[in-house]
Scaffold this motif. Structure first.
Motif, mmCIF file in Angstrom:
data_model
loop_
_atom_site.group_PDB
_atom_site.id
_atom_site.type_symbol
_atom_site.label_atom_id
_atom_site.label_comp_id
_atom_site.label_asym_id
_atom_site.label_seq_id
_atom_site.Cartn_x
_atom_site.Cartn_y
_atom_site.Cartn_z
ATOM 1 N N ALA A 40 50.919 31.920 44.094
ATOM 2 C CA ALA A 40 51.150 33.325 43.743
ATOM 3 C C ALA A 40 49.990 34.207 44.742
ATOM 4 O O ALA A 40 49.057 33.748 45.138
ATOM 5 N N THR A 41 50.212 35.519 44.886
ATOM 6 C CA THR A 41 49.457 36.575 45.532
ATOM 7 C C THR A 41 49.162 37.596 44.834
ATOM 8 O O THR A 41 49.956 38.386 44.070
ATOM 9 N N LEU A 42 47.670 37.861 44.907
ATOM 10 C CA LEU A 42 47.196 39.178 44.260
ATOM 11 C C LEU A 42 46.649 40.081 45.411
ATOM 12 O O LEU A 42 45.873 39.645 46.067
ATOM 13 N N ARG A 43 47.271 41.243 45.222
ATOM 14 C CA ARG A 43 46.643 42.215 46.364
ATOM 15 C C ARG A 43 45.777 43.165 45.593
ATOM 16 O O ARG A 43 46.246 43.924 44.461
ATOM 17 N N VAL A 44 44.741 43.421 45.971
ATOM 18 C CA VAL A 44 43.718 44.486 45.665
ATOM 19 C C VAL A 44 42.996 45.229 46.471
ATOM 20 O O VAL A 44 42.764 44.899 47.602
ATOM 21 N N ASP A 45 42.955 46.509 46.002
ATOM 22 C CA ASP A 45 42.242 47.595 47.037
ATOM 23 C C ASP A 45 40.623 47.293 46.919
ATOM 24 O O ASP A 45 40.026 46.476 46.231
ATOM 25 N N ALA A 46 40.189 48.021 48.034
ATOM 26 C CA ALA A 46 38.559 47.643 48.288
ATOM 27 C C ALA A 46 37.911 47.937 46.924
ATOM 28 O O ALA A 46 38.024 49.105 46.422
ATOM 29 N N PRO A 47 36.693 47.223 46.582
ATOM 30 C CA PRO A 47 35.865 47.087 45.571
ATOM 31 C C PRO A 47 34.665 48.005 45.833
ATOM 32 O O PRO A 47 33.599 47.668 45.327
ATOM 33 N N GLU A 48 34.969 49.147 46.330
ATOM 34 C CA GLU A 48 33.726 49.972 46.532
ATOM 35 C C GLU A 48 32.871 50.354 45.417
ATOM 36 O O GLU A 48 31.762 50.107 45.454
ATOM 37 N N HIS A 49 33.453 50.697 44.206
ATOM 38 C CA HIS A 49 32.796 50.971 43.064
ATOM 39 C C HIS A 49 32.957 50.089 42.042
ATOM 40 O O HIS A 49 32.434 50.474 41.004
ATOM 41 N N VAL A 50 33.130 48.849 42.485
ATOM 42 C CA VAL A 50 33.258 47.680 41.215
ATOM 43 C C VAL A 50 32.079 46.613 41.277
ATOM 44 O O VAL A 50 31.885 46.329 42.516
ATOM 45 N N GLU A 51 31.387 46.462 40.262
ATOM 46 C CA GLU A 51 30.223 45.437 40.302
ATOM 47 C C GLU A 51 30.851 44.205 40.651
ATOM 48 O O GLU A 51 31.635 43.664 40.006
ATOM 49 N N PRO A 52 30.126 43.465 41.572
ATOM 50 C CA PRO A 52 30.650 42.018 41.949
ATOM 51 C C PRO A 52 31.114 40.999 40.764
ATOM 52 O O PRO A 52 32.308 40.484 40.981
ATOM 53 N N GLY A 53 30.193 41.037 39.799
ATOM 54 C CA GLY A 53 30.516 39.819 38.710
ATOM 55 C C GLY A 53 31.738 40.269 37.982
ATOM 56 O O GLY A 53 32.700 39.555 37.630
ATOM 57 N N ASN A 54 32.045 41.807 37.706
ATOM 58 C CA ASN A 54 33.291 42.301 37.109
ATOM 59 C C ASN A 54 34.507 42.041 38.069
ATOM 60 O O ASN A 54 35.599 41.549 37.223
ATOM 61 N N TYR A 55 34.433 42.268 39.392
ATOM 62 C CA TYR A 55 35.635 42.157 40.296
ATOM 63 C C TYR A 55 35.707 40.807 40.248
ATOM 64 O O TYR A 55 37.088 40.265 39.919
ATOM 65 N N ALA A 56 34.706 39.814 40.255
ATOM 66 C CA ALA A 56 35.284 38.304 40.419
ATOM 67 C C ALA A 56 35.817 37.762 39.026
ATOM 68 O O ALA A 56 36.831 37.029 38.886
ATOM 69 N N GLN A 57 35.368 38.103 38.014
ATOM 70 C CA GLN A 57 35.991 37.777 36.714
ATOM 71 C C GLN A 57 37.377 38.182 36.566
ATOM 72 O O GLN A 57 38.268 37.704 35.619
ATOM 73 N N THR A 58 37.563 39.395 36.829
ATOM 74 C CA THR A 58 38.816 40.179 36.517
ATOM 75 C C THR A 58 39.957 39.452 37.522
ATOM 76 O O THR A 58 40.987 39.050 37.091
ATOM 77 N N LEU A 59 39.581 39.354 38.941
ATOM 78 C CA LEU A 59 40.446 38.630 39.592
ATOM 79 C C LEU A 59 40.721 37.343 39.367
ATOM 80 O O LEU A 59 41.845 36.631 39.114
ATOM 81 N N THR A 60 39.621 36.509 39.118
ATOM 82 C CA THR A 60 39.782 35.080 38.293
ATOM 83 C C THR A 60 40.918 34.987 37.109
ATOM 84 O O THR A 60 41.561 33.995 36.810
ATOM 85 N N SER A 61 40.632 35.746 36.231
ATOM 86 C CA SER A 61 41.508 35.957 34.925
ATOM 87 C C SER A 61 43.001 36.397 35.442
ATOM 88 O O SER A 61 43.754 35.446 34.726
ATOM 89 N N HIS A 62 43.244 36.897 36.278
ATOM 90 C CA HIS A 62 44.585 37.188 36.646
ATOM 91 C C HIS A 62 45.081 35.824 37.517
ATOM 92 O O HIS A 62 46.286 35.248 37.429
ATOM 93 N N ALA A 63 44.231 35.157 38.401
ATOM 94 C CA ALA A 63 44.734 33.961 39.254
ATOM 95 C C ALA A 63 44.840 32.961 38.111
ATOM 96 O O ALA A 63 45.697 32.222 38.437
ATOM 97 N N ALA A 64 44.303 32.989 36.885
ATOM 98 C CA ALA A 64 44.555 31.816 35.793
ATOM 99 C C ALA A 64 45.808 31.884 35.282
ATOM 100 O O ALA A 64 46.515 30.888 34.698
ATOM 101 N N ASN A 65 46.495 32.995 35.656
ATOM 102 C CA ASN A 65 47.967 33.174 35.296
ATOM 103 C C ASN A 65 48.776 32.078 35.980
ATOM 104 O O ASN A 65 49.851 31.312 35.621
ATOM 105 N N ASP A 66 48.446 31.659 37.253
ATOM 106 C CA ASP A 66 49.248 30.622 37.706
ATOM 107 C C ASP A 66 48.530 29.208 37.381
ATOM 108 O O ASP A 66 47.446 28.957 37.919
ATOM 109 N N ASP A 67 49.032 28.515 36.191
ATOM 110 C CA ASP A 67 48.574 27.368 35.725
ATOM 111 C C ASP A 67 48.578 26.448 36.710
ATOM 112 O O ASP A 67 48.149 25.274 35.987
ATOM 113 N N LYS A 68 49.274 26.189 37.678
ATOM 114 C CA LYS A 68 49.373 25.074 38.340
ATOM 115 C C LYS A 68 48.492 25.127 39.622
ATOM 116 O O LYS A 68 48.403 24.083 40.583
#
Length: 324
Positions: A40-68
């Protein structure tokens, strides 16, 4: 998937449909993978104002929806910060988070309007290396690059020998359907001999019709009903996506002039998904590949009349429901 309320601006989440050489727009494409096949593909805009840790956790939580998913890839498109590596802290945090989630990042690429490079290296490569590649051709076939033509025969190669169509006996039909089902139910791509054998089966009109029908597991049995998208239940859309991917592989196994059946298949499946414009483009290319290709002409008539497949009209069976 429901729209995220997180601080990370998510643009879309869907089966992989991207293009390596799209014009940079300060965004990233994140792709999951399993056994060498994109998930699957997740497209995200530039994270200029998003803290790196929050950015990484959010994307990973969405990626986890692809359980394979067992691996992942990241493509960063931007022309910003050319003297350094843009969003390096966000990339590092995401790599760490995905490793902990057992979806390790296999590679990160940086793509600008002038070149591409592996993230963290100084070796720049011209964009032509990817715009002329099989990888970009494959991504383009899956529909995201709307400003790039959906079909470029030159990208598929021109040296394949023609394949021989079967005689169309009952045994031929049974063998072709069994081989087609085996490929659709497997992972990875078929070997050269298998690809050429199935591509040959698609050259016989009657065998081809059976292969079209067998692509849809919820079909009613009647070929006309299947072609018109009148199914009794929601199709296996993952299998449909797989069929389109395999059709692309089959086209690489045959020369121009024998690709029309696979182009027609891809166009028909796009129409079943409700993507009439994209379907029409495939079908027109099928007619160009084999002028007068009747199935492409009949399907184009449906599209030109504004016909929408029943399976696309019903919210319970539609491809859009599958992707939400």
């Amino acid at each position: 998937m429901k729209r995220s309320t997180s601080p990370v601006p998510l643009t879309c989440w869907r089966p992989s449909r991207t293009c390596w050489a799209s014009r940079p727009r300060n965004r990233s494409w994140f792709l999951t993978a399993n056994a060498g096949a994109l998930g699957a593909t997740l497209r995200v805009d530039a994270p200029e104002h998003v803290e790196p840790g929050n950015y990484a956790q959010t994307l990973t939580s969405h990626a986890a929806n692809d359980d394979k998913a067992t691996a992942s890839y990241l493509i960063v498109y931007t022309d910003e910060n050319q003297d350094s590596y843009p969003y390096a802290a966000h990339v590092a945090a995401l790599v760490s988070e995905l490793a902990a989630a057992r979806m390790p990042v296999r590679n990160v690429w940086l793509v600008t309007s002038t070149h591409w490079t592996e993230f963290g290296t100084d070796e720049e490569h011209p964009l032509e290396q990817i715009t002329d590649s099989h990888a970009n051709a494959a991504f383009t076939f899956f529909g995201s690059a709307t400003d790039i033509d959906v079909y470029n025969p030159a990208l598929l190669g021109a040296w394949a020998m023609p394949v021989q169509a079967p005689e169309g006996t009952e045994e031929d039909i049974e063998e072709a359907c069994a081989a087609w089902a085996a490929v659709l139910d497997s992972t990875g791509t078929p070997d050269s001999d298998t690809a050429r054998s199935i591509a040959g089966a698609f050259q016989h009109k009657m065998v081809r019709d059976f292969l079209f029908r067998e692509t849809i597991t919820t079909q009613n049995g009647n070929f006309t009903d299947v072609i018109l998208g009148t199914f009794t239940a929601r199709p296996d859309w993952i299998r449909v996506d797989r069929a389109q991917a395999i059709a692309f592989e089959l086209m690489k196994a045959v020369p121009a002039g024998q690709r029309a059946p696979m182009l027609a298949l891809m166009g028909w499946l796009e129409w079943l998904k409700g993507n009439g414009t994209q379907a029409g483009r495939y079908l027109k290319h099928a007619d160009t590949d084999a002028p007068g290709f009747r199935l492409a002409g009949l399907l184009l008539e449906l599209i030109n009349r504004g016909s929408v497949a029943d399976v696309a009209r019903d919210p319970e069976t539609s491809y859009q429901r599958h992707n939400n």
